[in-house]
Structures are given as C-alpha cells and as structure tokens.
Design a protein around this motif. Structure first.
Motif, PDB file in Angstrom:
ATOM      1  N   ALA A   1       2.123   1.828  -3.412  1.00  0.00           N
ATOM      2  CA  ALA A   1       1.068   2.377  -4.277  1.00  0.00           C
ATOM      3  C   ALA A   1       0.938   3.890  -4.083  1.00  0.00           C
ATOM      4  CB  ALA A   1      -0.261   1.684  -3.980  1.00  0.00           C
TER       5      ALA A   1
ATOM      6  N   THR B   1      -3.237  -4.172  -4.299  1.00  0.00           N
ATOM      7  CA  THR B   1      -2.468  -4.878  -3.269  1.00  0.00           C
ATOM      8  C   THR B   1      -3.063  -6.262  -3.035  1.00  0.00           C
ATOM      9  OG1 THR B   1      -1.680  -2.927  -2.098  1.00  0.00           O
ATOM     10  CG2 THR B   1      -1.976  -4.906  -0.768  1.00  0.00           C
TER      11      THR B   1
ATOM     12  N   HIS C   1      -6.281   3.045  -6.571  1.00  0.00           N
ATOM     13  CA  HIS C   1      -5.631   1.898  -5.926  1.00  0.00           C
ATOM     14  C   HIS C   1      -6.680   1.065  -5.214  1.00  0.00           C
ATOM     15  CE1 HIS C   1      -2.826  -0.600  -3.778  1.00  0.00           C
ATOM     16  NE2 HIS C   1      -3.320  -0.227  -2.605  1.00  0.00           N
TER      17      HIS C   1
ATOM     18  N   ASN D   1       0.824  -1.206   0.000  1.00  0.00           N
ATOM     19  CA  ASN D   1       0.000   0.000   0.000  1.00  0.00           C
ATOM     20  C   ASN D   1       0.864   1.264   0.000  1.00  0.00           C
ATOM     21  OD1 ASN D   1      -2.496  -1.279  -0.096  1.00  0.00           O
ATOM     22  ND2 ASN D   1      -2.721  -1.385   2.127  1.00  0.00           N
TER      23      ASN D   1
ATOM     24  N   CYS E   1       0.468  -3.863 -10.964  1.00  0.00           N
ATOM     25  CA  CYS E   1       0.282  -2.623 -11.733  1.00  0.00           C
ATOM     26  C   CYS E   1      -0.388  -2.936 -13.056  1.00  0.00           C
ATOM     27  CB  CYS E   1       1.632  -2.002 -12.054  1.00  0.00           C
ATOM     28  SG  CYS E   1       2.601  -1.632 -10.604  1.00  0.00           S
TER      29      CYS E   1
ATOM     30  N   LEU F   1       2.318  -5.845  -4.906  1.00  0.00           N
ATOM     31  CA  LEU F   1       1.582  -4.763  -5.543  1.00  0.00           C
ATOM     32  C   LEU F   1       1.579  -5.050  -7.031  1.00  0.00           C
ATOM     33  CD1 LEU F   1       0.161  -1.991  -5.106  1.00  0.00           C
ATOM     34  CD2 LEU F   1       2.289  -0.978  -5.943  1.00  0.00           C
TER      35      LEU F   1
ATOM     36  N   ASP G   1      -7.079  -1.881  -2.436  1.00  0.00           N
ATOM     37  CA  ASP G   1      -6.462  -2.708  -1.403  1.00  0.00           C
ATOM     38  C   ASP G   1      -7.267  -4.007  -1.305  1.00  0.00           C
ATOM     39  OD1 ASP G   1      -5.426  -3.932   0.785  1.00  0.00           O
ATOM     40  OD2 ASP G   1      -5.768  -2.261   2.177  1.00  0.00           O
TER      41      ASP G   1
ATOM     42  N   THR H   1      -3.395   0.182  -9.558  1.00  0.00           N
ATOM     43  CA  THR H   1      -2.592  -0.715  -8.723  1.00  0.00           C
ATOM     44  C   THR H   1      -3.511  -1.495  -7.786  1.00  0.00           C
ATOM     45  OG1 THR H   1      -2.238   1.168  -7.231  1.00  0.00           O
ATOM     46  CG2 THR H   1      -0.425   0.600  -8.712  1.00  0.00           C
TER      47      THR H   1
ATOM     48  N   HIS I   1      -5.150   8.497  -9.793  1.00  0.00           N
ATOM     49  CA  HIS I   1      -4.712   7.106  -9.589  1.00  0.00           C
ATOM     50  C   HIS I   1      -5.767   6.357  -8.754  1.00  0.00           C
ATOM     51  CE1 HIS I   1      -1.218   4.207  -9.028  1.00  0.00           C
ATOM     52  NE2 HIS I   1      -2.061   3.767  -8.099  1.00  0.00           N
TER      53      HIS I   1
END
Lengths: 501, 501
Positions: A161, A303, A274, A158, A321, A319, A276, A301, A272
């Motif tokens: 990221a 996780t 992300h 994280n 991508c 992680l 989790d 991204t 972005h």
C-alpha cells in the motif's frame, strides 16, 4: 530415505502417525514442556547437513520430540495470540494444496487457480467496497484490473500500500523528488499504527522517521485536530504526505480510527487513504457490528489478513484496491515470465513465486461463509464484553479501555495498590508487577495473554505495561476466562509477596 | 457447514476424497482441460460471498471441478517450470504444519520451532559458507546473531538483501543522501539479473532504473570489464553503488557469473556483494559440481529458494548472511511484540507473521539430505547434457548455450531455414515460429517448455525468442525428453506449413 522412494506414495503408517501427533498435541498445553532456552538450544544445535539416511519412521520420531516444545496456540486458555485455531478440514486442504504446489504468480503455472484467486479477491472487494454486479463482471478477470493482490501477510500488504501510494504521489525515485525541493515524504496516522509501517517507510527509502505517529483521543482513535495540524506542518516544511493510514482494529486495543473524517480529509487533500483492517476487516460480516467500519469503503486500499479472523492458515494476507487500475502504478514485467501482454497476477505483486493460498479462502467462504463469520465475530465480541465485565467487577484488575472488538487491554493491580487511583510511582510498580506476572503465567504454560507497553489518556503520557487478551478462539467458554483471571489473581498474590514485602 | 462442527475432526470421507483427488490429478495432464480463458472465466465469476451452507461433500465436489483446470506441474513431460515435484511425504507434513499453525515471527508463538528455524538456517549457512563448529555454536542461537532469515520466496530474499545493502551503505533516508550531493544509488550486475531486483530498487525509492544491467560474455556471465567501467562511471557521476549482484544460475541459461572476480572487486571497493543463488545454490551438495560456485562463500548475502531445487513447497525462501551481525542494519521493534530484549526472529525479517516453513526444510534435510540432493543435482545436470546432445544432433533445433546446470536454452528452426546461419530477417521469422510453437504445445497440454526473449552473443544484440527447458523433475527419463522434442518437430512441421507456405 531411499531416493527412489521419495516420490512413491507414503506408507499408510505415516498418515496414522501424523494424525496421532496432531491429536496428542491438541490434548496438551505448554506446561508439558515449559519454555527453557538452554534446554531448547541443547535440543536443536546441529549445524551439519544430515546425510539423508533417516527413514520416515525416524523422522516421525523427531517430530514427536519437537511437538511438546511448540506453542499450543489453539488452546482455549491461550488468549494472547492473534493466530486462529483452524477448522478441522484445513489439514486435508493443506495436504491437497502442497501436493498441487501451484504458483499463481503466472497463469501458466496455476491456470484455473489464477482465476480462483481473482474470484476470491472479488468476493473480499465486495465485502469491503460493495460495488454492483456490473462492476465485478467488468473487472474481476479483466487484464489490467486488479481488485487486490494476495500477499504473504499483513506486513507485505501494508508495504505494498505504501509502495502504491508513493509511486502514485511521486514515482519510484526519491532523488528526483529531492531535486524538486522536497525535504522528505511522510505517512500520517495514529501512534497505534502497526510497526510494519515503520518497516515500510524504511524500506521505501524515506526513513522510518517518515512515519508520523500522532496522538489519539481517549478512545485510542487518531486525533483529527492533530492530523490537521500535522498536515499543515508537512506543507510548511515541504514534506510530501504520501498517505493517511487509518487503523480498523489496533493491535493493542482493537480501537478504530475515525474513518469518515479521515476519508473527508484524504479527499480534500488528494492524498491516498489506506486502512489497515488486518484485524478488524471481517467485522463487515456482522450486521450488528458492521457500522463500526463505516468509511472504510472510501479507502483507496485496505489490508486484510486471512490468517486472523478469516480462520485460514498463516501466510494469507490481502491488499484490496478500490479502483481496479490502481495496481498499474507498480506493474513490472520480465521476459522469461510475466509478459506485459499476459494476465499474470505477478505483474502486480511485490512477491514473485508464491503458494496458491486463495484456495484456503475459497474453502472458508463456502464452508464458513457469511453466517459462520457473522457468528464468529458476534460471539467473540460478546466474549470480550463478558471478560471486560468480569475485570471491572474485580479490584484486582483494571480495564484500560472499553472493548470495541474482541481485543481487551487491562492490567493486574497488586493488593496494596487496589482501591485507589495510582500515581506515577504506583504505575512504575504496577508495570513491573504485570511484566513479572505475564512472564510467570507464560512460563507455567496453562494459560496465556500477551503484553504491550502503551500510554492511555487517563494516565497522561506515562508508558504502561498492559495485558492484552485476544478473544478469537470460538471454543473459549466463560469458564476459560474465569480460570485465566483466577490464575492471574493467584500468581499476582504470590508475586506481591515476593516483590512488595 | 454447521459452525459447531467446524472444529470437530473431519469425517474420514474427506481424507479418502482428498487422496483420490490427488491421485486422479497426478494421473492426467493439462490436455484434459486445455487453457481456455472464456471457459475458465465462466467457471469462476461469482463475486458474492457464500452463506456458508456448503457441506464438506459439496466442497469436495467443487474441488473436483477445479482440479482439471489446474496446471500439472509435476508431470515429467513438463520441463518449463522451476517448480519442484514434491516428495510424497510432503502432503502429510503440510497437514501437520497447517494444524500446528505456528508463527515463528515471535518466540512466544512458536517456541521450539524458532530454534528449529535457526538450526535450519545454520545448516544452510554451513552449506554455503562452511564455517567451523565453534562459529555455529557461537552464533546459531545467539540473541543478536542471524545467520539468515526465512522469507516467502526469492523475491523477498533479494529485496531484503538490497535493503540491508542500502542501510549499511547509507541508512534508510535517501533525502539525507541527496542532501550530501549524491545524485542516485545503483546496484550493478549482468543484464540477466532477476526482475526482483528492479522491483526492489523501485521499492527502495531508488527507481527501477537504478538497476544497472551490464553486458555478458559469450557464456552469459557478467562482463568484468563492463563492471569496472560502470563502477568508474558511477563514481564520476556521484551515484552510490549499494551492491554488486552476482547470479548463480540465471533464470534463462543457468549461467553463473564470475563470482571470484566479483568478490575481489567488491572487497576492493567496499561494496556489498549479493549472490542470487535461488536456482543454483544446491549445486553445493554435489562434489562433482560444487566448484561451479567457487567464490560464493565470499558474498555478504546469498539468496536460496527452498521451493526450487530443495524440493519443499512454495513459500520457502532464505537470505543467508556471511556475518551474523549484518541483520542488525534493519532491526525493528514493536511494543506489543518483537521486544528489543527478545530473541524473536521478527526483529530482522521483512515479513511479520509467517508460516513455520523451516519444518519443511528440516524434513528434507533428514529425508533427502546430502546424498539425495547430490544425486538430484547430478542426475539433473546429466539430463540437461543428454537433452543438449539430442538437440545438437538435430538440424530442427539450435542449442543457444551449452548447459552449465540443468537449464537449457534452445530454439526450433523451421525446415526452410535449417542448415544455414540465420541472418537478422531469418531470426525474426524464427522468433515468430517459436512463439507460435510454444503456445501450441502449451495449448495441447501434453508437454511443456517455457519461453524467454534474450539476445545471445553470436547474433549480436538482436532479441531472440528462446525455448527454455528446466530439468528439475527426477522422474524425467530419456523417453520423456525424446517425446517432447518429437512433439516439437511435429508441431513445427505443421506450423511451417501454415506460416511459411
């Protein structure tokens, strides 16, 4: 032991002893040596450095003295940890990996294992992003492509990221951003985001308060209207939003944020995204449940944690991508290692030297694979639904959210408050009751659930103490769940006597 | 394999196979399967997720196919890596640790192992800071004391040190600092600082250029006049200096910065002093060499790496703190874990969930201990001196710095340039020669040294390609060193033919 013997193969006895220790450990639970701080401190308070005269037999004896005090995480009566019981082959694999001691930071110090790491990351990338063969053949082993990076865990994943998102949005120097008139940076997500994001934004120099924790709906999912309002507020206040964070499996409830709507907003705003998915990612293995994660494939991204639902040892985070060139935003080099012209994974990773834990993933992919993981996910999600049914059928319990995955939030209700809707002052009593209950159950050591403090919409903003069951262990059977709940009712009755009479 | 068999004890055959694999691996070197990118890519390019039908026997076969391609780091003819050959008991210990799968982030998920971790950190703290018994009894297990933290490696330890230093100096929000008129922040150290500091300052939002890499003296130690000048310049330019970084064992030369003088300056200026002793820290075990590290005990924080000269597996870094309350500068909490009222180590660590690698340290302290580590250090430092003598006696080599520890920088001189002082154009030829030589030696796979690019004072600022020998393996004998140098002379003669005729 004698220095010259250190590098000779260990005596067969060590092997026998270690197997016996593992076997004996798994036969017991924490009730064998309940948690007692004074006792534990007394046992381990020697600050001097030993001379090194202990023999292997002496050290086996020390281990035997340590083991009763260690947490019996793999017991099917312990439903509070996110730590997996591991397949039995893991011990042998770990022995191999330790004695190989490869360092995948550099090609030179791991060779073929660097390629294995890239292959394992590609398999996970495909699980999440499902690109075609041509994509993987082009990028899996390309010099300046990284389908992901291995990390020591979800926290570093994280943080990586956030680091990527910040460097993409505004580079690595916040003074330059301040000089342009920006008053701060932020990441936006629900209030149920993992605390690693606070740590990450603290680390990144933005301040832990740069994590904007927004309200959730009645299903513990980020509120989209709240997100839109916060985006507008950040714009008005000249706060640069580095990333939106969606959670696919909150630690408290297992709830999943509205990923498609978040992806739309991230795309519209060029921010972005992300996700989790440290907990929930492997849901993708199940054809029955994979739609729960729809939208995840649009994240920049993602996780994942190998040591949660992928059943590999602790220390295995990832992680991923979506775009193979993304990692170039944080690329670094050093003259004595990690040359710019190299294929070294260390060019991208936050960590430097690190163990070759991709081998654990590779073994699990071959020995558990799609069929095993699908079964694990589906049976565990079924277990959570069973436990929810048992809880709902009993006035001694209150289910705090319908299970989405295999995490369950509930609480125990003391007898005198059963059968009515608790008010604010009742909830204060119930909180104290559940804290005491969880501690007492933990102290007895026969079974275990964890606890958290969260509000749930039906009681407004009042913080509630919740019990949290994690149905991860495939060895949990109906009778384990029934026994755990029965134990809580017994302890609850005792406690109610003490607290409320 | 069958899902229901995953958690049964593995068939004895697996054990036999793993032992055979380890044994066969250690009998060979990289020449068995030289590095060939196309071949390696061909071997590992499957992005699909396996179904999970492989049996243990199938997977052992896959492992057998992987091992020849893996780096033979533990060979006594490989003197270029900082990775330790591990004592033979490590494999069994690793098996135990994997099957216990404890998580020392939380007391609840590791119990006694959290105390073991604190005890191990206290032993290392005493090695470095040498406080009295009363100090350790007061702080080893105190709730808001942390004598140090475990990390996944030296990089995270160094990053944690920078994080601590920044939060002590100016909190976690650089926008607030910018608003006060500061134009930036910096850490100051020699140009030989590890690249993790650049990564760290990038991460911290200060920009990688906030690592001010200052000149070194002729012994590759930070120049104190340069440090004083840089401090004055930072003051004049309103750049806040977060930390001075001293290196105790540079990666390139094994040189040690002038720690007492740096400690005086840090004290005078009220600046955090961090010592990166990832390599050199265990020198403290040797009564013959410990004075090399004088002044280290005045550092606020010290990085150590277990997986270097402490002979434990990769993934075992440490940051030690002189003052037990220092870690409170980065303390974090979360409701479902890591409660403020807890004793959890996770309140302080950059990482969250992580393996209980302190057990490796505990075993090494008991089985190797002061006597074993002292012998390791002294014999290795002697080996480096022997190798330096052999190099100096032969015109085919040039020693680039007298050895301080057990790292050696040298280069090979092609026949037509031997016996004279190289000029700038000679050095360009010698650089190309050494790059080609190192690659050819690595490709043959019989022996290995690494290479770096650095300037040394006697050639001014010109970047030179240097060969770098790491004398870490206690199994290295005189004949291994002689054979490695003889191989370089043979390859050098071949190369000179190709390059210079």
């Amino acid at each position: 032991m004698k220095f010259d013997e250190l590098f000779l193969s260990p005596h067969q006895d060590l092997d026998g002893h270690i197997s016996a220790l593992i076997h004996a450990f798994h036969e017991t639970d924490d009730s064998r040596l309940p948690y007692d701080r004074a006792h534990f401190i007394h046992q381990l308070s020697e600050a001097g450095m030993p001379s090194g005269e202990a023999s292997l037999a002496d050290y086996v004896e020390r281990l035997a003295g340590l083991l009763p005090g260690i947490s019996h995480l793999a017991s099917p009566r312990y439903m509070g940890h996110m730590t997996a019981p591991l397949p039995a082959y893991t011990g042998e694999l770990s022995r191999l990996l330790a004695m190989l001691n490869q360092n995948p930071m550099k090609m030179e110090s791991s060779r073929l294992l660097s390629f294995l790491e890239r292959e394992s990351l590609a398999r996970l990338h495909r699980l999440v992003y499902d690109q075609d063969d041509a994509f993987y053949q082009a990028h899996m082993h390309a010099k300046d492509s990284a389908l992901g990076v291995m990390t020591s865990g979800g926290t570093i994943a994280n943080v990586t990221a956030l680091w990527l998102a910040r460097n993409r949005a505004c580079g690595d120097n916040l003074f330059a951003l301040a000089a342009e008139g920006w008053r701060g940076v932020a990441v936006l997500g629900s209030r149920l985001m993992h605390y690693s994001f606070d740590k990450g934004m603290d680390l990144l120099g933005a301040g832990a308060s740069a994590v904007h924790r927004l309200p959730v709906d009645e299903h513990n999912r980020l509120s989209i209207p709240a997100l839109e309002a916060e985006l507008a507020r950040c714009k008005a206040e000249r706060i640069k939003v580095l990333a939106l964070v969606g959670v696919a499996g909150t630690t408290d409830f297992g709830s999943i944020d509205p990923l498609p709507e978040m992806a739309d907003i991230a795309q519209r705003e060029h921010i972005h995204l992300h996700i989790d998915a440290a907990w929930g990612g492997p849901t993708r293995f199940s054809s029955r449940y994979r739609d729960l994660l729809a939208g995840m494939e649009r994240a920049d991204t993602v996780t994942l944690d190998g040591h949660k639902q992928l059943l590999v040892p602790l220390g295995t985070g990832m992680l991923l991508c979506r775009e193979p060139g993304l990692m170039m935003a944080v690329k670094r080099e050093a003259p004595y290692a990690i040359r710019a012209t190299s294929f070294d994974q260390g060019r991208f990773t936050l960590e430097g030297t690190r163990p070759a834990n991709a081998l654990y993933l590779d073994a699990a992919f071959h020995l558990i694979g799609v069929s095993g993981y699908a079964r694990l996910i589906e049976e565990n999600y079924d277990r959570a639904r069973l436990m929810a049914t048992l809880i709902e059928a009993d006035p001694a319990f209150e289910l705090m959210a319908a299970p989405v995955m295999n995490l369950l939030a509930y609480r125990c209700i003391p007898p005198h408050l059963q059968g009515r809707t608790p008010d604010e002052s009742d909830n204060i009593q119930i909180n104290a009751f559940n804290i005491a209950l969880q501690k007492r159950q933990r102290a007895e050591g026969h079974s275990f659930v964890s606890r958290t403090a969260r509000s749930v919409t039906r009681y407004g903003e009042q913080p509630l103490t919740l019990l949290r069951a994690v149905l991860l262990n495939p060895q949990i059977r109906r009778e384990h769940i029934e026994a755990l709940l029965a134990e809580q009712k017994r302890l609850g009755a005792e406690l109610a006597q003490e607290l409320f009479t």
